[in-house]
Structures are given as C-alpha cells and as structure tokens.
Design an enzyme around this catalytic site. Structure first.
Site, PDB file in Angstrom:
ATOM      1  N   GLY A  14      -5.360   9.456  -9.957  1.00 14.08           N
ATOM      2  CA  GLY A  14      -6.226  10.640  -9.994  1.00 14.08           C
ATOM      3  C   GLY A  14      -7.490  10.379 -10.799  1.00 14.08           C
ATOM      4  O   GLY A  14      -8.132  11.317 -11.286  1.00 14.08           O
ATOM      5  N   SER A 143       2.420  20.248 -16.263  1.00 14.14           N
ATOM      6  CA  SER A 143       1.623  21.477 -16.346  1.00 14.14           C
ATOM      7  C   SER A 143       2.438  22.507 -17.114  1.00 14.14           C
ATOM      8  O   SER A 143       3.677  22.461 -17.090  1.00 14.14           O
ATOM      9  CB  SER A 143       1.350  22.003 -14.929  1.00 14.14           C
ATOM     10  OG  SER A 143       0.901  23.341 -14.981  1.00 14.14           O
ATOM     11  N   TYR A 155       4.415  24.104  -6.664  1.00 18.86           N
ATOM     12  CA  TYR A 155       3.730  23.440  -7.781  1.00 18.86           C
ATOM     13  C   TYR A 155       4.574  23.493  -9.049  1.00 18.86           C
ATOM     14  O   TYR A 155       4.801  22.475  -9.712  1.00 18.86           O
ATOM     15  CB  TYR A 155       2.375  24.112  -8.009  1.00 18.86           C
ATOM     16  CG  TYR A 155       1.521  23.463  -9.082  1.00 18.86           C
ATOM     17  CD1 TYR A 155       0.831  22.285  -8.832  1.00 18.86           C
ATOM     18  CD2 TYR A 155       1.386  24.051 -10.348  1.00 18.86           C
ATOM     19  CE1 TYR A 155       0.035  21.696  -9.810  1.00 18.86           C
ATOM     20  CE2 TYR A 155       0.598  23.472 -11.321  1.00 18.86           C
ATOM     21  CZ  TYR A 155      -0.081  22.298 -11.051  1.00 18.86           C
ATOM     22  OH  TYR A 155      -0.857  21.714 -12.024  1.00 18.86           O
ATOM     23  N   ALA A 156       5.071  24.683  -9.369  1.00 14.23           N
ATOM     24  CA  ALA A 156       5.851  24.841 -10.604  1.00 14.23           C
ATOM     25  C   ALA A 156       7.112  23.980 -10.555  1.00 14.23           C
ATOM     26  O   ALA A 156       7.460  23.302 -11.531  1.00 14.23           O
ATOM     27  CB  ALA A 156       6.201  26.307 -10.810  1.00 14.23           C
ATOM     28  N   ALA A 157       7.796  23.982  -9.401  1.00 14.49           N
ATOM     29  CA  ALA A 157       9.039  23.201  -9.286  1.00 14.49           C
ATOM     30  C   ALA A 157       8.741  21.704  -9.395  1.00 14.49           C
ATOM     31  O   ALA A 157       9.500  20.941 -10.012  1.00 14.49           O
ATOM     32  CB  ALA A 157       9.737  23.521  -7.968  1.00 14.49           C
ATOM     33  N   LYS A 159       6.336  20.268 -11.053  1.00 11.66           N
ATOM     34  CA  LYS A 159       5.998  19.899 -12.432  1.00 11.66           C
ATOM     35  C   LYS A 159       7.231  19.987 -13.331  1.00 11.66           C
ATOM     36  O   LYS A 159       7.374  19.207 -14.286  1.00 11.66           O
ATOM     37  CB  LYS A 159       4.866  20.792 -12.957  1.00 11.66           C
ATOM     38  CG  LYS A 159       3.531  20.592 -12.227  1.00 11.66           C
ATOM     39  CD  LYS A 159       2.985  19.179 -12.385  1.00 11.66           C
ATOM     40  CE  LYS A 159       1.560  19.042 -11.860  1.00 11.66           C
ATOM     41  NZ  LYS A 159       0.996  17.703 -12.050  1.00 11.66           N
TER      42      LYS A 159
HETATM   43  N1  LIG Z   1      -6.899  21.983 -13.803  1.00  8.76           N
HETATM   44  C1  LIG Z   1      -5.910  22.632 -14.380  1.00  8.76           C
HETATM   45  O1  LIG Z   1      -6.033  23.805 -14.782  1.00  8.76           O
HETATM   46  C2  LIG Z   1      -4.585  21.946 -14.584  1.00  8.76           C
HETATM   47  C3  LIG Z   1      -3.619  22.601 -15.353  1.00  8.76           C
HETATM   48  C4  LIG Z   1      -2.392  21.978 -15.571  1.00  8.76           C
HETATM   49  C5  LIG Z   1      -2.141  20.737 -15.029  1.00  8.76           C
HETATM   50  N2  LIG Z   1      -3.096  20.120 -14.278  1.00  8.76           N
HETATM   51  C6  LIG Z   1      -2.761  18.800 -13.743  1.00  8.76           C
HETATM   52  O2  LIG Z   1      -3.749  17.882 -14.164  1.00  8.76           O
HETATM   53  C7  LIG Z   1      -3.790  16.796 -13.248  1.00  8.76           C
HETATM   54  C8  LIG Z   1      -5.232  16.497 -12.889  1.00  8.76           C
HETATM   55  O3  LIG Z   1      -5.743  17.610 -12.193  1.00  8.76           O
HETATM   56  P1  LIG Z   1      -7.295  18.006 -12.217  1.00  8.76           P
HETATM   57  O4  LIG Z   1      -7.360  19.387 -12.726  1.00  8.76           O
HETATM   58  O5  LIG Z   1      -8.099  16.934 -12.825  1.00  8.76           O
HETATM   59  O6  LIG Z   1      -7.540  18.110 -10.640  1.00  8.76           O
HETATM   60  P2  LIG Z   1      -8.456  17.252  -9.658  1.00  8.76           P
HETATM   61  O7  LIG Z   1      -8.208  17.855  -8.317  1.00  8.76           O
HETATM   62  O8  LIG Z   1      -9.840  17.167 -10.182  1.00  8.76           O
HETATM   63  O9  LIG Z   1      -7.823  15.780  -9.742  1.00  8.76           O
HETATM   64  C9  LIG Z   1      -6.690  15.373  -9.035  1.00  8.76           C
HETATM   65  C10 LIG Z   1      -6.989  14.013  -8.435  1.00  8.76           C
HETATM   66  O10 LIG Z   1      -5.793  13.530  -7.788  1.00  8.76           O
HETATM   67  C11 LIG Z   1      -6.199  12.867  -6.610  1.00  8.76           C
HETATM   68  N3  LIG Z   1      -5.088  12.824  -5.644  1.00  8.76           N
HETATM   69  C12 LIG Z   1      -4.537  13.872  -4.988  1.00  8.76           C
HETATM   70  N4  LIG Z   1      -3.598  13.434  -4.126  1.00  8.76           N
HETATM   71  C13 LIG Z   1      -3.551  12.081  -4.248  1.00  8.76           C
HETATM   72  C14 LIG Z   1      -2.784  11.059  -3.620  1.00  8.76           C
HETATM   73  N5  LIG Z   1      -1.875  11.342  -2.655  1.00  8.76           N
HETATM   74  N6  LIG Z   1      -2.991   9.769  -3.970  1.00  8.76           N
HETATM   75  C15 LIG Z   1      -3.920   9.462  -4.929  1.00  8.76           C
HETATM   76  N7  LIG Z   1      -4.677  10.395  -5.558  1.00  8.76           N
HETATM   77  C16 LIG Z   1      -4.496  11.686  -5.218  1.00  8.76           C
HETATM   78  C17 LIG Z   1      -7.361  13.721  -6.084  1.00  8.76           C
HETATM   79  O11 LIG Z   1      -8.140  13.005  -5.123  1.00  8.76           O
HETATM   80  C18 LIG Z   1      -8.085  14.073  -7.359  1.00  8.76           C
HETATM   81  O12 LIG Z   1      -9.117  13.135  -7.655  1.00  8.76           O
HETATM   82  C19 LIG Z   1      -2.918  17.208 -12.063  1.00  8.76           C
HETATM   83  O13 LIG Z   1      -1.654  16.572 -12.153  1.00  8.76           O
HETATM   84  C20 LIG Z   1      -2.774  18.691 -12.240  1.00  8.76           C
HETATM   85  O14 LIG Z   1      -1.591  19.203 -11.655  1.00  8.76           O
HETATM   86  C21 LIG Z   1      -4.308  20.692 -14.036  1.00  8.76           C
END
Ligand SMILES: NC(=O)c1ccc[n+]([C@@H]2O[C@H](COP(=O)([O-])OP(=O)(O)OC[C@H]3O[C@@H](n4cnc5c(N)ncnc54)[C@H](O)[C@@H]3O)[C@@H](O)[C@H]2O)c1
Length: 249
Positions: A14, A143, A155-157, A159
């Site tokens: 990511g 998360s 999503y919740a499940a 995580k």
């Molecule tokens: N933004 C929030 O409020 C929040 C809150 C809690 C947890 N998170 C978690 O933080 C992490 C990062 O999220 P973010 O907010 O930076 O979102 P984001 O969408 O900016 O980043 C997620 C990245 O994962 C990549 N990705 C998705 N599917 C993929 C795959 N199959 N193979 C390779 N890469 C893939 C996407 O291309 C993207 O660049 C995630 O795990 C998300 O669940 C985010």
C-alpha cells in the site's frame, strides 16, 4: 576484506496510498531500504522515486498482493533489487461501504483477501528472511473497526481477523528475534476517507482532531526499531481515544 552489510530492508504494501507513502518515507528516514508495493504501480513508483531522490535505496513493485503466486515472485524481485527482507509492513487495505443487505459474497471475499489473506500470504513468503534478520519485524495495519463492531461488517471482520492473526503469528516466530504487532488507526484523512467524514468523526474524538498518517507512522516507526523488542503480538489503537468512548457511526 568483508563487504559491509547493506541497510535493513522493509517491504511496505500500500506504499502508493495515504498511510503507506508516509510510512515508507518514515522508514527511509530511519535508515531502511524500502520496497514499495502497490496494485497501483504508478503510485508505488511515485513513492519509490521520492525516496530515491532523498538518497534512500528503494524499488517499486506493481503487485496485486492477493495473488498467491505474486508473493513468491515478489520475494525473488526484492532479493534481486534490495536484498534479504527484515521488515514486512502490511499497510494495503480496502474499505467497501456496504451493509449486511448489500454486501455480495464476492465483495466480502475481496475485502478479506486484501485485508487479511494477503498479510498472511506475505508473512509466509518472507518468513525465512524475517527469521534470518538480526531483528525481524512484521507490522500490520488493522483499524479501530477491528477492535469493536463497525457499520461496514466485511471491513470490521477483516480487521478483527488481522488483529487475531497478529497475535497468533507470534507463535510461529517463537524463539526468534521476530516480533509481530499491529496498529489500529481511527479516522485519518487519506484517499480512503474524505475530509467531511473524518471531521464528523473528529467531533467525537477526545483529542478533538483528525488523525494524520504521521500520527500512525510514528508508532510504526517505534515498532520497526530495535528497541521495541519487548513488544510482541500487540495491537496499538491510535485514535485519539475515540473508540474507548463512542462508536464512529
Ligand atoms: N483512512 C482511515 O481513516 C483508516 C482508518 C483505519 C485504518 N486504515 C487502514 O490504513 C491502511 C491504509 O489506508 P489508507 O487510508 O492509506 O488508504 P489508501 O486507499 O490511501 O491506501 C491503500 C493502498 O492499498 C493499495 N491496495 C489496495 N488493494 C491492493 C492490492 N490488492 N494489492 C496491493 N495494493 C493494494 C491501494 O492501491 C492504496 O494505495 C489500510 O489498511 C486501511 O484499512 C485507514
């Protein structure tokens, strides 16, 4: 004459996204080489190029991490480009805003595949590297939603499963210098969450502010370091205290 060892090598999934790019930059600043992995190859390259411009050894990989065969190929590619891996940082994740009635089986599986099966596959693929490292680190991005219920059940499940995988995998690294930990962020402004939604959630947060990816990367930085060696199997919630008091709905 002995060849000096290169920097420790982190794989960040990511790495093209909001938190992933900030985490990759932070690990580079800490002296690690960084393999930037993202299904969005252009975004992965953007992060790797920025790291390279700052003198950090880096490489980009446009990989769908849900593919079992991709994990093996990624190991070979990172070995060839940067060397043995000491840190696996599973940041990639997806959120589908669907409820019970409108979550299809395919969508459920897709969320599980990205958010929990991929970290499992990658940990398996890099396990030998991690064990061989002076100190190996697996850091998973869960998360707040995984610590309690949330209105989007897939999503919740996923995580919650990742949090359990984190503490379960530490048994596989028993007796080694590898630790496995997770972070569980609250609402952060990134491409995953728009500002109005994050502001709504911030209003319910004791610290009164929306999280920055930097707030989460700082904890990942601690977990990535040598001095975190006593911390294992844990999940650190980083949400300004919100989830102790309220649901984010
Ligand atoms: N933004 C929030 O409020 C929040 C809150 C809690 C947890 N998170 C978690 O933080 C992490 C990062 O999220 P973010 O907010 O930076 O979102 P984001 O969408 O900016 O980043 C997620 C990245 O994962 C990549 N990705 C998705 N599917 C993929 C795959 N199959 N193979 C390779 N890469 C893939 C996407 O291309 C993207 O660049 C995630 O795990 C998300 O669940 C985010």
């Amino acid at each position: 004459m002995t060849t000096p060892a290169g920097p420790p090598v982190a794989v960040v999934t990511g790495a093209g996204g909001g938190l992933g790019a900030v985490t990759a930059t932070m690990l580079g600043e800490l002296g690690l080489a960084v393999a930037c992995v993202d299904i969005d190859e252009v975004a992965a390259k953007r992060t790797a190029t920025e790291l390279g411009n700052n003198g950090v050894a880096s490489a980009a990989y446009g990989v769908d991490i849900t593919s079992e065969s991709a994990a093996g190929s990624l190991v070979d590619a990172v070995h060839a480009d940067l060397g043995q891996v000491s840190h696996l940082v599973n940041i990639a994740g997806i959120l589908r805003r669907t409820h019970l009635a409108d979550t299809t089986a395919d969508s459920w599986r897709q969320v599980m595949d990205v958010n929990v099966t991929a970290p499992f596959l990658l940990t398996q693929a890099f396990a030998d590297d991690l064990k061989a490292a002076e100190y190996g680190r697996v850091i998973n991005c869960a998360s707040f939603a995984g610590t309690r219920g949330y209105e989007y059940p897939a999503y919740a499940a996923s995580k919650a499963a990742l949090i359990n995988l984190t503490s379960s995998l530490m048994f596989d690294f028993w007796g080694t210098a590898v630790t496995v930990n997770a972070v569980a962020p609250g609402a952060m402004v990134t491409p995953m969450l728009d500002r109005p939604a994050a502001e709504r959630m911030a209003a319910k947060t004791p610290t009164g502010r929306i999280l920055d990816p930097d707030d989460v990367a700082a904890v990942i930085g601690f977990l990535a370091g040598r001095t975190s060696r006593g911390v294992n199997g844990t999940t650190t919630v980083i949400d300004g205290g919100a989830s102790l008091l309220f649901s984010y709905k």
